[in-house]
Design an enzyme around this catalytic site. Structure first.
Site, PDB file in Angstrom:
ATOM      1  N   ASP A  38       0.823  -1.218   0.000  1.00 53.49           N
ATOM      2  CA  ASP A  38       0.000   0.000   0.000  1.00 53.49           C
ATOM      3  C   ASP A  38       0.858   1.269   0.000  1.00 53.49           C
ATOM      4  O   ASP A  38       0.632   2.207   0.773  1.00 53.49           O
ATOM      5  CB  ASP A  38      -0.952   0.016   1.196  1.00 53.49           C
ATOM      6  CG  ASP A  38      -2.034  -1.050   1.102  1.00 53.49           C
ATOM      7  OD1 ASP A  38      -1.865  -1.974   0.281  1.00 53.49           O
ATOM      8  OD2 ASP A  38      -3.025  -0.966   1.821  1.00 53.49           O
ATOM      9  N   ASP A  49      -0.631  -4.408  -3.707  1.00 59.19           N
ATOM     10  CA  ASP A  49      -1.649  -3.358  -3.889  1.00 59.19           C
ATOM     11  C   ASP A  49      -1.044  -1.960  -3.743  1.00 59.19           C
ATOM     12  O   ASP A  49      -1.640  -1.069  -3.134  1.00 59.19           O
ATOM     13  CB  ASP A  49      -2.770  -3.524  -2.855  1.00 59.19           C
ATOM     14  CG  ASP A  49      -3.429  -4.894  -2.914  1.00 59.19           C
ATOM     15  OD1 ASP A  49      -3.427  -5.505  -3.997  1.00 59.19           O
ATOM     16  OD2 ASP A  49      -3.911  -5.358  -1.878  1.00 59.19           O
TER      17      ASP A  49
END
Length: 684
Positions: free
Chosen positions: A512, A539
């Site tokens: 992230d 991600d």
């Protein structure tokens, strides 16, 4: 965000692509601030100007000013009309016309096809309007007999095709073959597929002055003929992060180089092979130039001449040649030398496009307020957050927070009520200035009010509209290996606003890394990221904002335990909005082959109303990318959302299949950068 998601049922997608008109992007790489020109309506048409501004009548100095070959100096198109252009068609129309023109480029013009070089005719001035004139993906060609041409105040950039020392794509910024009387002045030339400037095949009476040349393998070549006829002056140019031909001068009759700054920036991937090179039978005079960190700063062939006067060498290695008898430049033209010690500062501030050139208005744009941050106390503030705190609420004009080189260990938040803020590293490289912290989603807040959560873990949060981050590094250095007991999402940079520019930045993290949101689900949030580096593993480019990652490098990292596995993108795009577009970039890293997905579909909390979208186009994919590059998430099938590729290359690319959707040419025409930005032109 967590890798685990509750399963939920999902409806089939029913969305229509929004067709947008192509918009020209103002360059994100410049360091000036001000208004950009409108692109539609009456302003879109070429306009003739009755009054000729002073810059349009300026003539060249150096060898371009010398009468020869029937031409009395170099003054370009000053005897013709002044026209303003904002499209490729109009630029080409006037540049290739037989009559003289002063052509003002007042927008970013994208070359089509990439690598296109407009064949300029004689008696032309092509000039950028302030800092808004941009030529992207191509340049200019001056053929045999073309003369009296001025190219000034433009940014010409980004025809690079992903291959260093490219032998297949001769895409130069400015190339001339047997042309004469040419003045190249105050341009920013960078990141082209071959050379930035090529003065070839007996071209002569050329002056190259006050340009910034950077980010290229071959900066500046002169020669390609056995004849010894070329007369050239090269002065006050800043040449940095270039490998060779800085310049290489082959069989020039007279080459006068003075007050140039050659800089090999430490810590970058580009290393100089050599600096100024006098080849063949060149006679070179080299005066009051400054060489910093350059390998082989001055070289000459045994048949060539280099006469050195007053040059400075700092941290250089290798050859530093001189010898022979050259010529006296003052027997051809007059000139004044600046002090060598002043050259670096003078050129860092003075090269490249000027706001005073190419403009017809006498009204100056309002200067941005600048707040200076320095750890050593030499600025107004010692921390970035202190400078942010000093920005008045609801400010109506841009405020630049200039952060001097150093490492700033702090959490920085730009609140929603402080728009028009630019946080900009003041160093010569984006690596010089770093903002770093190590919070993670599962860490307890010091006040005992709970954990940070994913957005709250961000090192830098930009929550205000029309804000920018430039020329620095933002890192989250949370140590996952030591803290496997907590949620380890650790954001480096968070945006949650509209019209955000991230230019020339490095964003470092693991899971992230880069969160791109909006102020609320029903609010727009457009983000334009250019010329940047983004690293991560899980991600690490994610959120619901409308995002363009343009001409950047995405680096895949191994996970905390040394394994290779992850996802580049995790969009959570609202229905009927654009998601994440990765355009003309590169995705690679030191990870195992076939170990990374390009993305997966994030439905926060099982939200069935979102319609995640990632498009990756004209991007180089390394072997790390899986042959089936998209993945389901939280019980939602990615095939019910919007994931596609278009003309990607590299070992990780692949052909169309049910598991690898590819856009048609018609679909791709509606999924370009301008379509994503939806009427917003990012300002410089």
């Amino acid at each position: 965000m967590s890798e685990n998601r509750n399963k939920a049922r999902h409806r089939k997608r029913k969305t229509a692509l929004v067709v947008g008109l192509p918009l020209a992007l103002t360059a994100a790489g410049t360091m000036a601030y001000g208004a950009v020109f409108g692109l539609f309506g009456e302003d879109a048409q070429p306009k003739a100007s009755a009054a000729v501004p002073a810059w349009a009548t300026q003539a060249a100095d150096g060898f371009a000013s010398v009468d020869a070959l029937g031409q009395k100096g170099t003054y370009g198109g000053r005897d013709g009309k002044t026209v303003t252009v904002k499209t490729l068609a109009d630029l080409e129309k006037y540049a290739t016309a037989t009559e003289p023109y002063v052509i003002v480029v007042a927008a970013t013009i994208n070359m089509d096809p990439v690598g296109k070089e407009i064949k300029v005719k004689s008696d032309k001035t092509i000039v950028g309007s302030g800092t808004s004139g941009q030529i992207v993906g191509g340049g200019f060609f001056l053929g045999s007999g073309v003369h009296n041409v001025i190219i000034r105040n433009l940014t010409i950039r980004d025809s690079y095709q992903g291959t260093w020392n490219d032998k297949e794509h001769d895409f130069d910024a400015i190339q001339m073959d047997n042309a004469h009387h040419v003045w190249i002045d105050h341009n920013d030339l960078r990141h082209m597929a071959d050379g930035l400037i090529d003065v070839r095949k007996d071209s002569t009476n050329v002056t190259v002055s006050w340009n910034k040349l950077s980010q290229d393998n071959k900066a500046f070549g002169i020669g390609w003929t056995e004849n010894v006829v070329t007369d050239i002056t090269i002065h006050h140019n800043w040449i940095r992060e270039t490998e060779q031909r800085n310049p290489s001068t082959d069989n020039a009759a007279h080459a006068h180089l003075y007050n140039n700054f050659l800089e090999d920036v430490a810590g970058t991937d580009i290393k100089s092979s050599y600096g100024n090179y006098s080849r063949g039978r060149t006679k070179m005079v080299l005066e009051n130039s400054y060489f910093q960190g350059v390998n082989n700063p001055v070289m000459k062939d045994s048949t060539a001449t280099v006469v050195q006067k007053g040059n400075t060498f700092v941290g250089t290695t290798g050859r530093n040649d001189s010898g022979g008898t050259a010529f006296d430049p003052k027997s051809y033209y007059s000139y004044t030398l600046d002090k060598t010690a002043d050259v670096p500062a003078l050129l860092k501030s003075g090269t490249g496009p000027r706001s005073s050139i190419g403009t017809t208005s006498t009204t100056k744009a309002a200067a941005a307020t600048t707040l200076v941050v320095a750890k050593d106390g030499s600025g107004q503030y010692k921390t970035v957050q202190a400078a942010v705190d000093a920005v008045p609420a609801n400010n109506s004009s841009r405020i630049v927070i200039s952060v001097k080189p150093g490492t700033y260990r702090e959490v920085v938040k730009v609140p929603a009520n402080k728009p028009h803020v630019t946080i900009q590293g003041a160093g010569s490289s984006r690596k010089d200035t770093t903002i770093v912290y190590g919070n993670a989603a599962g860490m307890q807040k010091p006040d005992g009010s709970g954990t940070y959560g994913t957005p709250g873990s961000a090192t830098l949060s930009v929550q205000s509209d029309d804000s920018q981050v430039r020329n620095l590094t933002v890192t989250n250095d949370f140590d996952e290996a030591k803290h496997q007991d907590i949620a380890n999402q650790a954001v480096a940079l968070l945006t949650s606003a509209d019209k955000i520019v991230l230019d020339g930045v490095i964003v470092n993290g693991d899971q992230d890394t880069l969160e791109l949101e909006t102020a609320a689900k029903d609010k727009p949030g457009r983000v334009y990221i250019a010329n940047s580096y983004i690293t991560g593993n899980v991600d690490f480019i994610f959120g619901r904002a409308t995002v363009v990652v343009d001409k950047s490098v995405i680096t895949l990292k191994k996970r905390w335990n040394g394994t290779s596995a992850g996802y580049v993108t995790a969009p959570s795009t609202p229905a009927n909005r654009k998601g994440i577009l990765i355009n003309k970039s590169a995705i690679n890293g030191d990870v195992s082959a076939g170990s990374f997905f390009l993305g997966r579909n994030w439905h926060p909390g099982g939200d069935t109303t979102v319609d995640p979208q990632t498009t990756i186009r004209e991007t180089t994919l390394s072997a790390a990318i899986k042959s089936t590059p998209w993945s389901d998430m939280g019980g939602f099938s990615w095939k019910d959302d919007r994931f596609a590729e278009y003309k990607n290359t590299g070992a990780g690319s692949g052909g169309a299949s049910g598991n690898r959707p590819q856009l048609t040419d018609a679909q791709a025409a509606d999924q370009e950068v301008a379509d994503w930005l939806g009427g917003w032109t990012p300002g410089a």
